[in-house]
Motif scaffolding. Structure first.
Motif: not given
Length: 82
Positions: A58-81
Motif C-alpha cells: 500500500l505504501v509503495q502504491v501511494q508513493g507512486e501516486e504521490i510522485d505522479a501527482l507531484r509531476k502533474e502539479l509541476a506541469a500545471l505550475k509551468v502551464a500557469k506560468a
C-alpha cells in the motif's frame, strides 16, 4: 552364567526405560520452551508477516501516486506560468 545373562537383561531393560524417560523429558522441555517463546512473541505485539506485506504494498502504491501527482502539479505550475 545364567545369572550374568539375567543381570545384563535387567541392565538393558533399565537402560531402555531410562531412554524412554529421557525422551519424555525432552518432549516436555520442548513443549515448555515453545509455549514460552510463543508467549514472548505475543507480548512483544509483533506485526504478522501478511499485514506487513500488505502495508508495504500500500505504501509503495501511494508513493507512486504521490510522485505522479507531484509531476502533474509541476506541469500545471509551468502551464500557469506561461
Amino acid at each position: 552364567m545364567s545369572q550374568n545373562n539375567r543381570i545384563f537383561d535387567d541392565l538393558g531393560r533399565l537402560m531402555n526405560e531410562a531412554a524412554g524417560v529421557a525422551d519424555g523429558v525432552r518432549r516436555e522441555v520442548e513443549t515448555v520452551v515453545k509455549s514460552q517463546a510463543q508467549r514472548i512473541v505475543v507480548d512483544m505485539d509483533l506485526v504478522k508477516r501478511e499485514d506487513f506485506d500488505a502495508l508495504r504494498e500500500l505504501v509503495q502504491v501511494q508513493g507512486e501516486e504521490i510522485d505522479a501527482l507531484r509531476k502533474e502539479l509541476a506541469a500545471l505550475k509551468v502551464a500557469k506560468a506561461n
